[in-house]
Design a protein around this motif. Structure first.
Motif, PDB file in Angstrom:
ATOM      1  N   LEU A 242     -92.196  15.315  23.068  1.00 41.10           N
ATOM      2  CA  LEU A 242     -91.515  16.615  22.973  1.00 41.10           C
ATOM      3  C   LEU A 242     -91.535  17.182  21.560  1.00 41.10           C
ATOM      4  O   LEU A 242     -91.451  18.393  21.379  1.00 41.10           O
ATOM      5  N   GLU A 243     -91.634  16.314  20.583  1.00 42.39           N
ATOM      6  CA  GLU A 243     -91.654  16.769  19.191  1.00 42.39           C
ATOM      7  C   GLU A 243     -93.073  16.971  18.681  1.00 42.39           C
ATOM      8  O   GLU A 243     -93.305  17.783  17.789  1.00 42.39           O
ATOM      9  N   GLY A 244     -94.037  16.235  19.235  1.00 38.05           N
ATOM     10  CA  GLY A 244     -95.418  16.341  18.827  1.00 38.05           C
ATOM     11  C   GLY A 244     -95.654  15.672  17.471  1.00 38.05           C
ATOM     12  O   GLY A 244     -94.743  15.111  16.873  1.00 38.05           O
ATOM     13  N   PRO A 245     -96.903  15.771  17.001  1.00 34.97           N
ATOM     14  CA  PRO A 245     -98.051  16.418  17.647  1.00 34.97           C
ATOM     15  C   PRO A 245     -98.688  15.521  18.718  1.00 34.97           C
ATOM     16  O   PRO A 245     -98.553  14.303  18.672  1.00 34.97           O
ATOM     17  N   LEU A 246     -99.371  16.149  19.670  1.00 36.67           N
ATOM     18  CA  LEU A 246    -100.133  15.419  20.667  1.00 36.67           C
ATOM     19  C   LEU A 246    -101.531  15.167  20.113  1.00 36.67           C
ATOM     20  O   LEU A 246    -102.174  16.096  19.612  1.00 36.67           O
ATOM     21  N   PRO A 247    -102.035  13.945  20.198  1.00 44.13           N
ATOM     22  CA  PRO A 247    -103.347  13.642  19.617  1.00 44.13           C
ATOM     23  C   PRO A 247    -104.486  14.281  20.392  1.00 44.13           C
ATOM     24  O   PRO A 247    -104.395  14.505  21.601  1.00 44.13           O
ATOM     25  N   ASP A 248    -105.549  14.595  19.680  1.00 43.63           N
ATOM     26  CA  ASP A 248    -106.813  15.058  20.269  1.00 43.63           C
ATOM     27  C   ASP A 248    -106.672  16.353  21.063  1.00 43.63           C
ATOM     28  O   ASP A 248    -107.340  16.548  22.093  1.00 43.63           O
ATOM     29  N   ASP A 250    -105.217  20.803  20.680  1.00 47.11           N
ATOM     30  CA  ASP A 250    -104.565  21.860  19.898  1.00 47.11           C
ATOM     31  C   ASP A 250    -103.142  22.119  20.380  1.00 47.11           C
ATOM     32  O   ASP A 250    -102.419  22.908  19.770  1.00 47.11           O
ATOM     33  N   GLU A 251    -102.751  21.504  21.500  1.00 45.05           N
ATOM     34  CA  GLU A 251    -101.379  21.635  21.986  1.00 45.05           C
ATOM     35  C   GLU A 251    -100.441  20.873  21.059  1.00 45.05           C
ATOM     36  O   GLU A 251    -100.621  19.676  20.835  1.00 45.05           O
ATOM     37  N   ALA A 252     -99.442  21.579  20.523  1.00 49.64           N
ATOM     38  CA  ALA A 252     -98.578  20.952  19.527  1.00 49.64           C
ATOM     39  C   ALA A 252     -97.695  19.870  20.135  1.00 49.64           C
ATOM     40  O   ALA A 252     -97.463  18.819  19.524  1.00 49.64           O
ATOM     41  N   LYS A 253     -97.186  20.129  21.343  1.00 48.25           N
ATOM     42  CA  LYS A 253     -96.227  19.206  21.944  1.00 48.25           C
ATOM     43  C   LYS A 253     -96.114  19.499  23.433  1.00 48.25           C
ATOM     44  O   LYS A 253     -96.627  20.525  23.920  1.00 48.25           O
ATOM     45  N   VAL A 254     -95.430  18.622  24.128  1.00 46.42           N
ATOM     46  CA  VAL A 254     -95.144  18.850  25.546  1.00 46.42           C
ATOM     47  C   VAL A 254     -93.977  19.822  25.651  1.00 46.42           C
ATOM     48  O   VAL A 254     -92.909  19.592  25.090  1.00 46.42           O
ATOM     49  N   THR A 255     -94.192  20.911  26.359  1.00 45.07           N
ATOM     50  CA  THR A 255     -93.127  21.897  26.558  1.00 45.07           C
ATOM     51  C   THR A 255     -92.661  21.936  28.012  1.00 45.07           C
ATOM     52  O   THR A 255     -91.717  22.652  28.349  1.00 45.07           O
ATOM     53  N   GLY A 256     -93.313  21.186  28.864  1.00 44.68           N
ATOM     54  CA  GLY A 256     -92.928  21.104  30.272  1.00 44.68           C
ATOM     55  C   GLY A 256     -93.838  20.131  30.975  1.00 44.68           C
ATOM     56  O   GLY A 256     -94.893  19.747  30.452  1.00 44.68           O
ATOM     57  N   THR A 257     -93.403  19.674  32.138  1.00 41.11           N
ATOM     58  CA  THR A 257     -94.227  18.740  32.897  1.00 41.11           C
ATOM     59  C   THR A 257     -94.608  19.356  34.244  1.00 41.11           C
ATOM     60  O   THR A 257     -93.829  20.128  34.809  1.00 41.11           O
ATOM     61  N   PRO A 258     -95.822  19.072  34.753  1.00 43.13           N
ATOM     62  CA  PRO A 258     -96.800  18.214  34.090  1.00 43.13           C
ATOM     63  C   PRO A 258     -97.550  18.954  32.985  1.00 43.13           C
ATOM     64  O   PRO A 258     -97.825  20.155  33.113  1.00 43.13           O
ATOM     65  N   THR A 259     -97.854  18.250  31.911  1.00 42.91           N
ATOM     66  CA  THR A 259     -98.807  18.737  30.919  1.00 42.91           C
ATOM     67  C   THR A 259    -100.096  17.966  31.144  1.00 42.91           C
ATOM     68  O   THR A 259    -100.118  16.734  31.029  1.00 42.91           O
ATOM     69  N   VAL A 260    -101.155  18.668  31.526  1.00 42.11           N
ATOM     70  CA  VAL A 260    -102.432  18.047  31.864  1.00 42.11           C
ATOM     71  C   VAL A 260    -103.479  18.511  30.861  1.00 42.11           C
ATOM     72  O   VAL A 260    -103.716  19.722  30.711  1.00 42.11           O
ATOM     73  N   LEU A 261    -104.087  17.558  30.179  1.00 39.17           N
ATOM     74  CA  LEU A 261    -105.105  17.854  29.172  1.00 39.17           C
ATOM     75  C   LEU A 261    -106.437  17.292  29.630  1.00 39.17           C
ATOM     76  O   LEU A 261    -106.527  16.111  30.003  1.00 39.17           O
ATOM     77  N   VAL A 262    -107.466  18.123  29.617  1.00 44.40           N
ATOM     78  CA  VAL A 262    -108.816  17.699  29.978  1.00 44.40           C
ATOM     79  C   VAL A 262    -109.679  17.837  28.737  1.00 44.40           C
ATOM     80  O   VAL A 262    -109.900  18.954  28.243  1.00 44.40           O
ATOM     81  N   ASN A 263    -110.121  16.700  28.210  1.00 41.37           N
ATOM     82  CA  ASN A 263    -110.822  16.698  26.918  1.00 41.37           C
ATOM     83  C   ASN A 263    -110.042  17.500  25.877  1.00 41.37           C
ATOM     84  O   ASN A 263    -110.618  18.216  25.060  1.00 41.37           O
ATOM     85  N   GLY A 264    -108.740  17.403  25.925  1.00 37.26           N
ATOM     86  CA  GLY A 264    -107.883  18.059  24.939  1.00 37.26           C
ATOM     87  C   GLY A 264    -107.486  19.475  25.271  1.00 37.26           C
ATOM     88  O   GLY A 264    -106.633  20.055  24.594  1.00 37.26           O
ATOM     89  N   GLU A 265    -108.064  20.069  26.341  1.00 33.56           N
ATOM     90  CA  GLU A 265    -107.723  21.438  26.721  1.00 33.56           C
ATOM     91  C   GLU A 265    -106.674  21.425  27.835  1.00 33.56           C
ATOM     92  O   GLU A 265    -106.812  20.688  28.815  1.00 33.56           O
ATOM     93  N   LYS A 266    -105.648  22.259  27.677  1.00 37.84           N
ATOM     94  CA  LYS A 266    -104.545  22.257  28.633  1.00 37.84           C
ATOM     95  C   LYS A 266    -104.905  23.030  29.889  1.00 37.84           C
ATOM     96  O   LYS A 266    -105.410  24.154  29.835  1.00 37.84           O
ATOM     97  N   TYR A 267    -104.611  22.407  31.032  1.00 34.13           N
ATOM     98  CA  TYR A 267    -104.804  23.074  32.315  1.00 34.13           C
ATOM     99  C   TYR A 267    -103.582  23.929  32.628  1.00 34.13           C
ATOM    100  O   TYR A 267    -102.441  23.456  32.614  1.00 34.13           O
ATOM    101  N   THR A 268    -103.824  25.210  32.920  1.00 31.01           N
ATOM    102  CA  THR A 268    -102.723  26.134  33.208  1.00 31.01           C
ATOM    103  C   THR A 268    -102.878  26.793  34.579  1.00 31.01           C
ATOM    104  O   THR A 268    -102.190  27.755  34.889  1.00 31.01           O
ATOM    105  N   GLY A 269    -103.773  26.256  35.400  1.00 32.03           N
ATOM    106  CA  GLY A 269    -104.032  26.862  36.699  1.00 32.03           C
ATOM    107  C   GLY A 269    -103.081  26.377  37.771  1.00 32.03           C
ATOM    108  O   GLY A 269    -102.025  25.789  37.501  1.00 32.03           O
ATOM    109  N   SER A 270    -103.468  26.620  39.016  1.00 30.89           N
ATOM    110  CA  SER A 270    -102.645  26.299  40.169  1.00 30.89           C
ATOM    111  C   SER A 270    -102.401  24.788  40.285  1.00 30.89           C
ATOM    112  O   SER A 270    -103.309  23.984  40.047  1.00 30.89           O
ATOM    113  N   LEU A 271    -101.158  24.444  40.649  1.00 30.91           N
ATOM    114  CA  LEU A 271    -100.820  23.043  40.875  1.00 30.91           C
ATOM    115  C   LEU A 271    -101.038  22.644  42.323  1.00 30.91           C
ATOM    116  O   LEU A 271    -100.892  21.466  42.670  1.00 30.91           O
ATOM    117  N   THR A 272    -101.382  23.603  43.167  1.00 33.28           N
ATOM    118  CA  THR A 272    -101.519  23.323  44.601  1.00 33.28           C
ATOM    119  C   THR A 272    -102.916  23.613  45.126  1.00 33.28           C
ATOM    120  O   THR A 272    -103.134  23.606  46.337  1.00 33.28           O
TER     121      THR A 272
END
Length: 301
Positions: A242-248, A250-272
């Motif tokens: 929650l405080e960060g930083p998250l390794p590998d 550009d996302e500084a920290k977890v701001t909500g769950t789920p936080t899904v990173l693919v090769n370091g890029e955050k997924y923001t699409g549909s969960l269903t």
């Protein structure tokens, strides 16, 4: 006319003396009573002060408690599951030691997927139900690794039972004693996910699910669950996320769950929508590994 005699005057003097003596006794009794009351008051205040001091001390101790050692195979604060659902083995973090980020080889062509989750989070449940099958296929084939980071964000939503902490601790127990069964245990926790604002699964159910996952060292895991052995680590790893930083990334920290990173890029699409996530994985893996194989392919919903 009657004239008082000497006997009468003596009687009056005696009565005066008796009255004075009585008054003196009353004053002495009052003084003793005041002394007793003062002693009782001081004693009561002392008890209250001691209780306050003890309470404050307990709060301070719980606040500055030393960090507990972490589970084995979660040195990055997560456990990485690879080909054949075999976990990457790592030593346990010592008390107060900083996590060691997982190092992935870009040249390998394997997609690095990291999921920060809470076992009571309904959105995490949606992502899991939608993508568990295709994630499992990618892991089994070697196309991707999945690193799971259990967090305890929603303790407030379990009616005082601290289910987020207990379930994350249970997952850590499995990671520590039976890491190659972690994927199955993680899946079972979501298949049996409780609703928010309930007490969640009790410890016996958490232990039963470990049996369903066919863990090794069942007895050690059950003791670990009952003792919430890794609760200190759960709190620390959650704070770090929650405080960060998250390794590998550009996302500084977890701001909500789920936080899904693919090769370091955050997924923001549909969960269903499994196709939406699959397309994102293919896009990101294509950007990073344009000639690498194997590459995850979209799975029909």
């Amino acid at each position: 006319m009657t004239i008082d005699g000497p006997g009468d005057r003596q009687s009056k003097n005696q009565r005066r003396e008796a009255a004075r003596e009585k008054a003196k006794q009353l004053r002495e009794e009052q003084r003793k009573k005041e002394v007793r009351n003062r002693a009782i008051l001081i004693s009561s205040l002392s008890v209250v002060v001691i209780a306050i001091i003890v309470g404050v001390a307990l709060v301070i101790v719980s606040t500055i408690r030393p960090a507990g050692p972490g589970p084995q195979n979660m040195a990055s604060d997560g456990i990485q599951i690879g080909t054949g659902f075999v976990a990457e083995t790592t030593p346990a973090l010592a008390a107060g030691e900083d996590p060691v980020p997982t190092v992935n080889d870009p040249a390998s062509g394997t997609v690095d997927i990291r999921v920060y989750l809470d076992y009571m989070c309904p959105y995490c449940g949606q992502f899991e139900a939608t993508n568990n099958t295709q994630l499992g296929e990618w892991i089994e084939s070697g196309a991707a690794t999945v690193e799971i980071h259990p967090l305890s964000i929603l303790d407030r939503s379990s009616l005082g039972s601290k289910y987020s902490t207990r379930s994350a601790n249970a997952a850590a127990c499995v990671a520590n004693y039976s890491p190659d069964q972690f994927w199955d245990y993680n899946s079972l926790l979501f298949q049996n996910q409780p609703a928010e604002n309930t007490e969640g699964l009790d410890n016996q159910k958490l232990k039963d699910l470990a049996g369903e996952a066919e863990v090794t060292a069942q007895g050690d895991i059950e003791s670990c669950i009952d003792d919430t052995t890794f609760r200190g680590w759960v709190a620390d790893s959650t704070s770090r996320a929650l405080e960060g930083p998250l390794p590998d990334t550009d996302e500084a920290k977890v701001t909500g769950t789920p936080t899904v990173l693919v090769n370091g890029e955050k997924y923001t699409g549909s969960l269903t929508d499994p196709d939406a996530f699959s397309a994102f994985v293919v896009q990101v893996s294509g950007e990073a590994y344009s000639t690498a194989t194997p590459t995850p392919t979209p799975t029909a919903g």
